[in-house]
Motif scaffolding. Structure first.
Motif, PDB file in Angstrom:
ATOM      1  N   LYS A 257       0.835  -1.206   0.000  1.00  0.00           N
ATOM      2  CA  LYS A 257       0.000   0.000   0.000  1.00  0.00           C
ATOM      3  C   LYS A 257       0.869   1.254   0.000  1.00  0.00           C
ATOM      4  N   LYS A 258       1.975   1.216   0.690  1.00  0.00           N
ATOM      5  CA  LYS A 258       2.878   2.373   0.765  1.00  0.00           C
ATOM      6  C   LYS A 258       3.413   2.733  -0.620  1.00  0.00           C
ATOM      7  N   ILE A 259       3.889   1.740  -1.358  1.00  0.00           N
ATOM      8  CA  ILE A 259       4.423   1.997  -2.693  1.00  0.00           C
ATOM      9  C   ILE A 259       3.313   2.512  -3.608  1.00  0.00           C
ATOM     10  N   ARG A 260       2.141   1.896  -3.550  1.00  0.00           N
ATOM     11  CA  ARG A 260       1.030   2.340  -4.397  1.00  0.00           C
ATOM     12  C   ARG A 260       0.683   3.803  -4.119  1.00  0.00           C
ATOM     13  N   SER A 261       0.662   4.164  -2.831  1.00  0.00           N
ATOM     14  CA  SER A 261       0.316   5.533  -2.454  1.00  0.00           C
ATOM     15  C   SER A 261       1.390   6.519  -2.886  1.00  0.00           C
ATOM     16  N   GLU A 262       2.646   6.142  -2.738  1.00  0.00           N
ATOM     17  CA  GLU A 262       3.736   7.037  -3.127  1.00  0.00           C
ATOM     18  C   GLU A 262       3.765   7.253  -4.640  1.00  0.00           C
ATOM     19  N   VAL A 263       3.482   6.209  -5.387  1.00  0.00           N
ATOM     20  CA  VAL A 263       3.406   6.359  -6.842  1.00  0.00           C
ATOM     21  C   VAL A 263       2.286   7.324  -7.206  1.00  0.00           C
ATOM     22  N   ALA A 264       1.128   7.185  -6.555  1.00  0.00           N
ATOM     23  CA  ALA A 264      -0.001   8.070  -6.831  1.00  0.00           C
ATOM     24  C   ALA A 264       0.328   9.511  -6.455  1.00  0.00           C
ATOM     25  N   GLU A 265       0.981   9.706  -5.318  1.00  0.00           N
ATOM     26  CA  GLU A 265       1.347  11.054  -4.886  1.00  0.00           C
ATOM     27  C   GLU A 265       2.288  11.710  -5.891  1.00  0.00           C
ATOM     28  N   ASN A 266       3.320  10.981  -6.309  1.00  0.00           N
ATOM     29  CA  ASN A 266       4.278  11.538  -7.259  1.00  0.00           C
ATOM     30  C   ASN A 266       3.651  11.764  -8.632  1.00  0.00           C
ATOM     31  N   ALA A 267       2.778  10.865  -9.030  1.00  0.00           N
ATOM     32  CA  ALA A 267       2.105  11.026 -10.319  1.00  0.00           C
ATOM     33  C   ALA A 267       1.205  12.262 -10.309  1.00  0.00           C
TER      34      ALA A 267
ATOM     35  N   LYS B 224      -6.850  12.592 -12.017  1.00  0.00           N
ATOM     36  CA  LYS B 224      -8.054  12.031 -11.372  1.00  0.00           C
ATOM     37  C   LYS B 224      -7.766  10.674 -10.728  1.00  0.00           C
ATOM     38  N   GLU B 225      -7.106   9.798 -11.476  1.00  0.00           N
ATOM     39  CA  GLU B 225      -6.855   8.455 -10.951  1.00  0.00           C
ATOM     40  C   GLU B 225      -5.862   8.482  -9.794  1.00  0.00           C
ATOM     41  N   SER B 226      -4.878   9.368  -9.870  1.00  0.00           N
ATOM     42  CA  SER B 226      -3.924   9.497  -8.762  1.00  0.00           C
ATOM     43  C   SER B 226      -4.643   9.946  -7.497  1.00  0.00           C
ATOM     44  N   LEU B 227      -5.522  10.936  -7.645  1.00  0.00           N
ATOM     45  CA  LEU B 227      -6.271  11.430  -6.491  1.00  0.00           C
ATOM     46  C   LEU B 227      -7.172  10.343  -5.915  1.00  0.00           C
ATOM     47  N   GLU B 228      -7.781   9.557  -6.765  1.00  0.00           N
ATOM     48  CA  GLU B 228      -8.646   8.465  -6.296  1.00  0.00           C
ATOM     49  C   GLU B 228      -7.865   7.492  -5.424  1.00  0.00           C
ATOM     50  N   VAL B 229      -6.638   7.159  -5.852  1.00  0.00           N
ATOM     51  CA  VAL B 229      -5.798   6.241  -5.071  1.00  0.00           C
ATOM     52  C   VAL B 229      -5.443   6.858  -3.721  1.00  0.00           C
ATOM     53  N   ILE B 230      -5.025   8.117  -3.749  1.00  0.00           N
ATOM     54  CA  ILE B 230      -4.642   8.816  -2.521  1.00  0.00           C
ATOM     55  C   ILE B 230      -5.817   8.875  -1.550  1.00  0.00           C
ATOM     56  N   SER B 231      -7.005   9.163  -2.080  1.00  0.00           N
ATOM     57  CA  SER B 231      -8.208   9.243  -1.249  1.00  0.00           C
ATOM     58  C   SER B 231      -8.569   7.878  -0.673  1.00  0.00           C
ATOM     59  N   ALA B 232      -8.573   6.853  -1.533  1.00  0.00           N
ATOM     60  CA  ALA B 232      -8.968   5.512  -1.086  1.00  0.00           C
ATOM     61  C   ALA B 232      -8.016   4.951  -0.041  1.00  0.00           C
ATOM     62  N   SER B 233      -6.733   5.275  -0.171  1.00  0.00           N
ATOM     63  CA  SER B 233      -5.743   4.746   0.777  1.00  0.00           C
ATOM     64  C   SER B 233      -5.538   5.655   1.983  1.00  0.00           C
ATOM     65  N   GLN B 234      -6.265   6.777   1.997  1.00  0.00           N
ATOM     66  CA  GLN B 234      -6.132   7.752   3.089  1.00  0.00           C
ATOM     67  C   GLN B 234      -4.669   8.159   3.296  1.00  0.00           C
ATOM     68  N   TRP B 235      -4.023   8.472   2.186  1.00  0.00           N
ATOM     69  CA  TRP B 235      -2.614   8.873   2.198  1.00  0.00           C
ATOM     70  C   TRP B 235      -2.536  10.349   2.582  1.00  0.00           C
ATOM     71  N   THR B 236      -2.603  10.617   3.861  1.00  0.00           N
ATOM     72  CA  THR B 236      -2.710  12.002   4.344  1.00  0.00           C
ATOM     73  C   THR B 236      -1.458  12.827   4.067  1.00  0.00           C
ATOM     74  N   ARG B 237      -0.352  12.181   3.791  1.00  0.00           N
ATOM     75  CA  ARG B 237       0.867  12.912   3.461  1.00  0.00           C
ATOM     76  C   ARG B 237       0.666  13.785   2.214  1.00  0.00           C
ATOM     77  N   ALA B 238      -0.301  13.389   1.383  1.00  0.00           N
ATOM     78  CA  ALA B 238      -0.560  14.137   0.153  1.00  0.00           C
ATOM     79  C   ALA B 238      -1.767  15.061   0.288  1.00  0.00           C
ATOM     80  N   ALA B 239      -2.193  15.350   1.520  1.00  0.00           N
ATOM     81  CA  ALA B 239      -3.396  16.165   1.728  1.00  0.00           C
ATOM     82  C   ALA B 239      -3.245  17.565   1.140  1.00  0.00           C
ATOM     83  N   SER B 240      -2.137  18.218   1.404  1.00  0.00           N
ATOM     84  CA  SER B 240      -1.912  19.563   0.871  1.00  0.00           C
ATOM     85  C   SER B 240      -1.837  19.541  -0.646  1.00  0.00           C
ATOM     86  N   LEU B 241      -1.210  18.518  -1.192  1.00  0.00           N
ATOM     87  CA  LEU B 241      -1.114  18.379  -2.641  1.00  0.00           C
ATOM     88  C   LEU B 241      -2.504  18.236  -3.255  1.00  0.00           C
TER      89      LEU B 241
END
Length: 384
Positions: A230-240, A260-277
């Motif tokens: 999940k960590k790698i998936r979220s980091e890829v979405a954040e960078n993308a 859109k798809e990157s944001l969907e991943v970040i939202s679904a995984s609750q990757w709060t590190r990318a909240a400001s982004l």
């Protein structure tokens, strides 16, 4: 028959079995060695097989050495190839000597597909840094030459899945993303998935150096691979998402889809590190929507996903946008209801009291009953 006689017979039988079970192995092993030395190549094949069945792989290694020593002289001899294949295939993992270097030499010096496949499969038991490097180099050459996925390539992928390194990951991952060996995409994904978890920097580097078309493929491939963390998936979405937002150039359908798809991943995984982004992305998405590059339904989803991982600024940003929508409504420029509802529901979920005046104003305007009800429900959720 008396009980004492029966017990005596049993003792004799047990001692006899013990004796027979020890004696034949000693004499048979010795005899096999003699048969190997005296026999023809065809005989050696049979002897090696018998010895391996007994768990003794000394003759396997001797036969491999015999092949290496006589390869140039008997290169076209089919019997010598049979000896090599039997020796490699029946070689068990229990042999304690240095076998890996011998196998590496065979792989380098013999281009026969059957031999190479057997050697690679045996690397799993006798792996080394050299064998991994050798198979990496072979796979790299096959990719560069756009070679078909034969048995040797597939054996290489399977071996690197178990023993590979960062280089192995990059080779298999890139081959999959580029659509090479598409008929074996599932095997490739199964191989690079576990390797990705130890190749985080490499994953992000591949993403960074790829075109936007490829970034979208990478994002999708990483998300659907069940072996990737999940960590790698979220980091890829954040960078993308970051690269898709801050790119210099014209907006394209691919870039918008990547956002859109990157944001969907970040939202679904609750990757709060990318909240400001994500909140920064809202203004980009708004411009794309207002310029006709994004549908109202997609923009409504963006708003929902931005609010799902809100930063400290999200409430203020969405409140200001609701104020804009209200003014548009007031001046007979009615906004799309799906967008209005997404903003109202997002503000209710956030509970940010900054939204109070704007939500209350909704109830005074000529919105539909559904919108007005949503505004009242959101007002009730605000935190004071």
């Amino acid at each position: 028959m008396k009980k004492t006689e029966i017990n005596g017979i049993r003792k004799i039988a047990v001692y006899g079995i013990m004796f027979l079970s020890s004696l034949p192995f000693f004499s048979l092993d010795r005899q096999l060695e003699i048969d190997y030395v005296k026999g023809s190549i065809e005989d050696k094949v049979s002897v090696v097989k018998q010895s391996a069945l007994l768990g003794d792989y000394t003759l396997n290694v001797r036969a491999i050495d015999f092949y290496i020593e006589n390869k140039e002289l008997l290169e076209q001899d089919e019997e010598l190839k049979k000896l090599l294949l039997e020796s490699v295939k029946t070689l068990g993992p229990a042999y304690s000597g240095d076998v890996s270097s011998k196998l590496c030499r065979i792989f380098k010096e013999n281009s026969d597909s059957e031999v190479r496949k057997a050697v690679i499969e045996k690397f799993s038991d006798y792996s080394s840094a050299n064998s991994v490097s050798l198979v990496n180099s072979y796979l790299s050459e096959q990719i560069k030459n756009n070679a078909p996925a034969d048995d040797v390539v597939l054996a290489s992928v399977k071996y690197l899945q178990l023993k590979g390194n960062v280089t192995s990951f990059r080779l298999i991952f890139v081959a999959d993303i580029l659509g090479m060996w598409e008929e074996h995409s599932s095997e490739l994904a199964q191989a690079w998935g576990p390797l990705a978890n130890n190749s985080e920097n490499e994953v992000l580097q591949v993403l960074q150096t790829s075109s936007f078309d490829q970034k979208l493929l990478i994002l999708r491939a990483v998300q659907k691979n069940p072996y990737v963390s999940k960590k790698i998936r979220s980091e890829v979405a954040e960078n993308a998402l970051s690269e898709a937002i801050y790119n210099i150039g014209e907006t394209s359908d691919v870039i918008i889809e990547l956002q859109k798809e990157s944001l969907e991943v970040i939202s679904a995984s609750q990757w709060t590190r990318a909240a400001s982004l994500a909140t920064d992305y809202f203004s980009v998405a708004r411009t794309e929507y207002e310029n006709g590059h994004m549908t109202a339904e997609d923009f409504a989803s963006v708003i929902t996903n931005v609010a799902a991982i809100a930063s400290d600024e999200t409430g203020r940003v969405l409140s200001e946008y609701l104020d804009f929508l209200n003014k548009s409504k007031e001046f007979s420029n009615a906004p799309v209801e799906a967008v209005v509802l997404s903003v109202i529901n997002a503000l209710g979920g956030l509970g940010d009291k900054t939204a109070f005046d704007y939500l209350l104003y909704v109830t005074y305007l000529d919105y539909s009953p559904e919108v007005i009800t949503a505004a009242r429900n959101a007002l009730a959720k605000l935190k004071w």
